[in-house]
Design a protein around this motif. Structure first.
Motif, PDB file in Angstrom:
ATOM      1  N   VAL A 254     -12.042  15.930  49.413  1.00 43.44           N
ATOM      2  CA  VAL A 254     -12.129  15.035  48.391  1.00 43.44           C
ATOM      3  C   VAL A 254     -11.606  13.539  49.024  1.00 43.44           C
ATOM      4  O   VAL A 254     -10.906  13.284  49.719  1.00 43.44           O
ATOM      5  CB  VAL A 254     -11.026  15.388  47.281  1.00 43.44           C
ATOM      6  N   TYR A 255     -12.599  12.959  48.832  1.00 44.06           N
ATOM      7  CA  TYR A 255     -12.617  11.357  49.758  1.00 44.06           C
ATOM      8  C   TYR A 255     -11.553  10.742  48.698  1.00 44.06           C
ATOM      9  O   TYR A 255     -12.050  10.603  47.765  1.00 44.06           O
ATOM     10  CB  TYR A 255     -13.924  10.920  49.702  1.00 44.06           C
ATOM     11  N   GLU A 256     -10.812   9.998  49.427  1.00 45.77           N
ATOM     12  CA  GLU A 256      -9.739   8.987  48.427  1.00 45.77           C
ATOM     13  C   GLU A 256      -9.907   7.997  49.061  1.00 45.77           C
ATOM     14  O   GLU A 256      -9.807   7.792  50.441  1.00 45.77           O
ATOM     15  CB  GLU A 256      -8.305   9.651  48.491  1.00 45.77           C
ATOM     16  N   ASP A 257      -9.682   6.915  48.361  1.00 47.29           N
ATOM     17  CA  ASP A 257      -9.735   5.243  48.789  1.00 47.29           C
ATOM     18  C   ASP A 257      -8.494   5.388  49.588  1.00 47.29           C
ATOM     19  O   ASP A 257      -7.537   5.689  49.363  1.00 47.29           O
ATOM     20  CB  ASP A 257      -9.671   4.441  47.633  1.00 47.29           C
ATOM     21  N   TYR A 258      -8.804   4.381  50.548  1.00 48.56           N
ATOM     22  CA  TYR A 258      -7.523   4.291  51.799  1.00 48.56           C
ATOM     23  C   TYR A 258      -6.625   3.337  50.885  1.00 48.56           C
ATOM     24  O   TYR A 258      -6.853   2.584  50.107  1.00 48.56           O
ATOM     25  CB  TYR A 258      -8.038   3.308  52.768  1.00 48.56           C
ATOM     26  N   LYS A 259      -5.285   3.895  51.097  1.00 44.02           N
ATOM     27  CA  LYS A 259      -4.073   3.288  50.406  1.00 44.02           C
ATOM     28  C   LYS A 259      -3.502   2.336  51.577  1.00 44.02           C
ATOM     29  O   LYS A 259      -3.164   2.655  52.715  1.00 44.02           O
ATOM     30  CB  LYS A 259      -3.141   4.203  49.719  1.00 44.02           C
ATOM     31  N   LEU A 260      -3.012   1.196  51.281  1.00 38.40           N
ATOM     32  CA  LEU A 260      -2.430   0.100  52.163  1.00 38.40           C
ATOM     33  C   LEU A 260      -0.975   0.473  52.698  1.00 38.40           C
ATOM     34  O   LEU A 260      -0.392   1.056  51.931  1.00 38.40           O
ATOM     35  CB  LEU A 260      -2.518  -1.093  51.424  1.00 38.40           C
ATOM     36  N   LYS A 261      -0.981   0.185  53.864  1.00 39.63           N
ATOM     37  CA  LYS A 261       0.209   0.691  54.696  1.00 39.63           C
ATOM     38  C   LYS A 261       0.815  -0.615  55.362  1.00 39.63           C
ATOM     39  O   LYS A 261       0.241  -1.542  55.341  1.00 39.63           O
ATOM     40  CB  LYS A 261      -0.020   1.816  55.640  1.00 39.63           C
ATOM     41  N   VAL A 262       2.124  -0.333  55.560  1.00 41.20           N
ATOM     42  CA  VAL A 262       2.913  -1.508  56.535  1.00 41.20           C
ATOM     43  C   VAL A 262       2.111  -1.570  57.635  1.00 41.20           C
ATOM     44  O   VAL A 262       1.657  -1.025  58.402  1.00 41.20           O
ATOM     45  CB  VAL A 262       4.305  -1.230  56.564  1.00 41.20           C
ATOM     46  N   GLY A 263       1.922  -3.098  57.886  1.00 40.25           N
ATOM     47  CA  GLY A 263       1.352  -3.456  59.029  1.00 40.25           C
ATOM     48  C   GLY A 263      -0.243  -3.779  58.758  1.00 40.25           C
ATOM     49  O   GLY A 263      -0.887  -4.299  59.961  1.00 40.25           O
ATOM     50  N   ASP A 264      -0.780  -3.246  57.920  1.00 43.67           N
ATOM     51  CA  ASP A 264      -2.193  -3.681  57.502  1.00 43.67           C
ATOM     52  C   ASP A 264      -2.608  -5.102  57.493  1.00 43.67           C
ATOM     53  O   ASP A 264      -1.782  -5.912  56.958  1.00 43.67           O
ATOM     54  CB  ASP A 264      -2.638  -2.858  56.337  1.00 43.67           C
TER      55      ASP A 264
ATOM     56  N   GLU B  80     -10.952 -10.938  45.725  1.00 44.82           N
ATOM     57  CA  GLU B  80     -11.648 -10.105  46.701  1.00 44.82           C
ATOM     58  C   GLU B  80     -10.611  -9.780  47.819  1.00 44.82           C
ATOM     59  O   GLU B  80      -9.954 -10.667  48.540  1.00 44.82           O
ATOM     60  CB  GLU B  80     -13.057 -10.440  47.514  1.00 44.82           C
ATOM     61  N   VAL B  81     -10.366  -8.385  48.137  1.00 42.90           N
ATOM     62  CA  VAL B  81      -9.531  -7.936  49.071  1.00 42.90           C
ATOM     63  C   VAL B  81     -10.169  -6.927  50.318  1.00 42.90           C
ATOM     64  O   VAL B  81     -10.776  -6.241  49.596  1.00 42.90           O
ATOM     65  CB  VAL B  81      -8.194  -7.213  48.569  1.00 42.90           C
ATOM     66  N   ARG B  82     -10.222  -7.297  51.553  1.00 46.40           N
ATOM     67  CA  ARG B  82     -10.554  -6.533  52.278  1.00 46.40           C
ATOM     68  C   ARG B  82      -9.664  -5.947  53.524  1.00 46.40           C
ATOM     69  O   ARG B  82      -8.805  -7.155  53.746  1.00 46.40           O
ATOM     70  CB  ARG B  82     -11.839  -6.969  53.042  1.00 46.40           C
ATOM     71  N   LEU B  83     -10.086  -5.150  54.166  1.00 51.54           N
ATOM     72  CA  LEU B  83      -9.059  -4.327  55.163  1.00 51.54           C
ATOM     73  C   LEU B  83      -9.603  -4.883  56.432  1.00 51.54           C
ATOM     74  O   LEU B  83     -10.553  -4.718  56.688  1.00 51.54           O
ATOM     75  CB  LEU B  83      -8.889  -2.961  55.182  1.00 51.54           C
ATOM     76  N   LEU B  84      -8.849  -5.574  57.225  1.00 47.22           N
ATOM     77  CA  LEU B  84      -9.385  -6.257  58.628  1.00 47.22           C
ATOM     78  C   LEU B  84      -9.321  -5.054  59.562  1.00 47.22           C
ATOM     79  O   LEU B  84     -10.342  -5.019  60.390  1.00 47.22           O
ATOM     80  CB  LEU B  84      -8.417  -7.340  58.967  1.00 47.22           C
TER      81      LEU B  84
ATOM     82  N   GLU C  18     -17.614   2.006  54.124  1.00 51.31           N
ATOM     83  CA  GLU C  18     -16.612   2.373  53.059  1.00 51.31           C
ATOM     84  C   GLU C  18     -15.890   3.792  53.759  1.00 51.31           C
ATOM     85  O   GLU C  18     -14.508   3.784  53.476  1.00 51.31           O
ATOM     86  CB  GLU C  18     -17.133   2.509  51.708  1.00 51.31           C
ATOM     87  N   LYS C  19     -16.586   4.868  53.833  1.00 52.74           N
ATOM     88  CA  LYS C  19     -16.118   5.945  54.516  1.00 52.74           C
ATOM     89  C   LYS C  19     -16.775   6.529  55.463  1.00 52.74           C
ATOM     90  O   LYS C  19     -18.051   6.187  55.701  1.00 52.74           O
ATOM     91  CB  LYS C  19     -15.988   7.104  53.246  1.00 52.74           C
ATOM     92  N   ILE C  20     -16.339   7.046  56.307  1.00 55.00           N
ATOM     93  CA  ILE C  20     -17.045   7.565  57.699  1.00 55.00           C
ATOM     94  C   ILE C  20     -16.502   9.112  58.031  1.00 55.00           C
ATOM     95  O   ILE C  20     -15.176   9.484  57.680  1.00 55.00           O
ATOM     96  CB  ILE C  20     -16.704   6.681  58.849  1.00 55.00           C
ATOM     97  N   ASN C  21     -17.400  10.104  58.268  1.00 53.61           N
ATOM     98  CA  ASN C  21     -16.994  11.334  58.662  1.00 53.61           C
ATOM     99  C   ASN C  21     -16.699  11.549  60.079  1.00 53.61           C
ATOM    100  O   ASN C  21     -17.297  10.767  60.824  1.00 53.61           O
ATOM    101  CB  ASN C  21     -17.973  12.347  57.973  1.00 53.61           C
ATOM    102  N   ILE C  22     -16.402  12.937  60.492  1.00 57.04           N
ATOM    103  CA  ILE C  22     -16.109  12.960  62.038  1.00 57.04           C
ATOM    104  C   ILE C  22     -17.225  13.119  62.800  1.00 57.04           C
ATOM    105  O   ILE C  22     -17.277  12.678  63.980  1.00 57.04           O
ATOM    106  CB  ILE C  22     -15.337  14.481  61.948  1.00 57.04           C
TER     107      ILE C  22
ATOM    108  N   PHE D 296     -11.042  18.113  56.366  1.00 52.65           N
ATOM    109  CA  PHE D 296     -11.059  17.493  57.981  1.00 52.65           C
ATOM    110  C   PHE D 296     -12.245  16.624  58.091  1.00 52.65           C
ATOM    111  O   PHE D 296     -12.574  15.966  59.262  1.00 52.65           O
ATOM    112  CB  PHE D 296     -10.928  18.458  59.059  1.00 52.65           C
ATOM    113  N   TYR D 297     -13.177  16.403  56.901  1.00 48.21           N
ATOM    114  CA  TYR D 297     -14.397  15.887  57.154  1.00 48.21           C
ATOM    115  C   TYR D 297     -14.278  14.397  57.349  1.00 48.21           C
ATOM    116  O   TYR D 297     -15.173  13.817  58.202  1.00 48.21           O
ATOM    117  CB  TYR D 297     -15.295  16.348  56.092  1.00 48.21           C
ATOM    118  N   TYR D 298     -13.646  13.742  56.415  1.00 51.54           N
ATOM    119  CA  TYR D 298     -13.567  12.088  56.477  1.00 51.54           C
ATOM    120  C   TYR D 298     -12.373  11.884  57.372  1.00 51.54           C
ATOM    121  O   TYR D 298     -11.406  12.565  57.320  1.00 51.54           O
ATOM    122  CB  TYR D 298     -13.296  11.628  55.302  1.00 51.54           C
ATOM    123  N   ILE D 299     -12.763  10.684  57.937  1.00 50.90           N
ATOM    124  CA  ILE D 299     -11.633   9.853  58.764  1.00 50.90           C
ATOM    125  C   ILE D 299     -11.274   8.869  58.098  1.00 50.90           C
ATOM    126  O   ILE D 299     -11.777   8.176  57.296  1.00 50.90           O
ATOM    127  CB  ILE D 299     -11.821   9.696  60.178  1.00 50.90           C
ATOM    128  N   GLU D 300      -9.897   8.242  58.563  1.00 51.27           N
ATOM    129  CA  GLU D 300      -9.345   7.092  57.866  1.00 51.27           C
ATOM    130  C   GLU D 300      -9.058   5.934  58.837  1.00 51.27           C
ATOM    131  O   GLU D 300      -8.967   6.148  59.978  1.00 51.27           O
ATOM    132  CB  GLU D 300      -7.925   7.476  57.020  1.00 51.27           C
TER     133      GLU D 300
END
Length: 272
Positions: free
Chosen positions: A45-55, A148-152, A172-176, A222-226
């Motif tokens: 189940v692909y989930e949108d990336y959630k922002l973390k400290v340091g992003d 607009e917000v993008r992750l660098l 937006e998403k990439i698999n292994i 295990f299919y998608y990476i983050e």
């Protein structure tokens, strides 16, 4: 006695050599599960990336007023937008917003805005709401249409078997498998049965270990990476003889017999 010792030594060396052969079964992908290759449950189940400290975030405010654009965006937008807001250059670091330890970014005029744990869409909505609140507080008309917000820091790392490197996530998403392709595959001597992903989560660092050869990985967790994943690929234990084809096997066999003969002659000579 000489012949028995020679035959025994050759047999032992040949058995060790055969056990070190790197077969197609050890390196091929999309294989059917069996007693050796595991089967994974359909849990992808692909989930949108959630922002973390340091992003690091690229934020752009869109307005019909040029003054508002300049106020929130400064003079760097053209350079940032020309790279898609996704480069890790010194310029992007200079004008990016970092998610601090308290989970907030410091936004112009607004102050601290909490975005940790939010997706990019949620963070954009949060900033839109923050600018609207500021507009009402100062009884001003910023006319902010959207944010607009993008992750660098959309990158991942691969360590091991000659594929070591730092690679950008351009989609937006990439698999292994796409990750492996970007790194030039895992290499002949990679242990595809024990791939590890090291991932930072809100609960701490986790390690996911899986078999990349199985067909069922496509529908698994295990299919998608983050972003910021570290993919560790260890080497096969069977790489001692490096036997990958028949000519190599033949050359190694001849060398093994020659070595066995030399060792037996040496031992028999010492025993006299």
């Amino acid at each position: 006695m000489y012949k028995i010792l020679l035959r025994s030594l050759i047999l032992i060396l040949l058995m060790f050599e055969l056990s070190s052969c790197i077969t197609a079964r050890k390196v091929n992908y999309m294989q059917e599960p069996d007693k050796v290759i595991p089967s994974y449950k359909e849990s992808a189940v692909y989930e949108d990336y959630k922002l973390k400290v340091g992003d690091k975030l690229f934020v752009k405010v869109y307005s019909t007023q040029e003054e508002t654009n300049t106020l929130f965006n400064g003079q760097y937008n053209q350079a940032m937008m020309s790279t898609g807001g996704a480069s890790n250059t010194a310029q992007s670091d200079l004008y990016s917003y970092t998610v601090e330890q308290n989970g907030c970014i410091k936004f112009p005029l607004v102050g601290e805005v909490k975005v940790v744990g939010q997706t990019l869409r949620e963070a954009a909505a949060t900033l839109e709401q923050a600018t609207a609140t500021l507009e009402r507080a100062f009884e001003s008309s910023f006319l902010v249409n959207s944010v607009e917000v993008r992750l660098l820091n959309r990158n991942f790392c691969i360590i091991g078997t000659g594929s070591t490197g730092y690679y950008p996530i351009v989609r937006e998403k990439i698999n292994i498998f796409q990750a492996m392709a970007m790194a030039g595959d895992a290499g002949t001597y990679a242990d595809r049965g024990k791939i590890r992903i090291i991932r930072e989560t809100e609960q701490g660092t986790i390690i996911k270990t899986f078999d990349l050869r199985t067909k069922t990985i496509i529908n698994s967790e295990f299919y998608y990476i983050e972003p910021n994943d570290i993919i560790y690929i260890q080497r096969l234990d069977e790489q001692f003889f490096s036997i990958v084809n028949f000519p190599t096997f033949l050359a190694t066999t001849i060398s093994t017999i020659s070595m066995a003969t030399f060792l037996v002659n040496l031992l028999m000579g010492k025993g006299k």
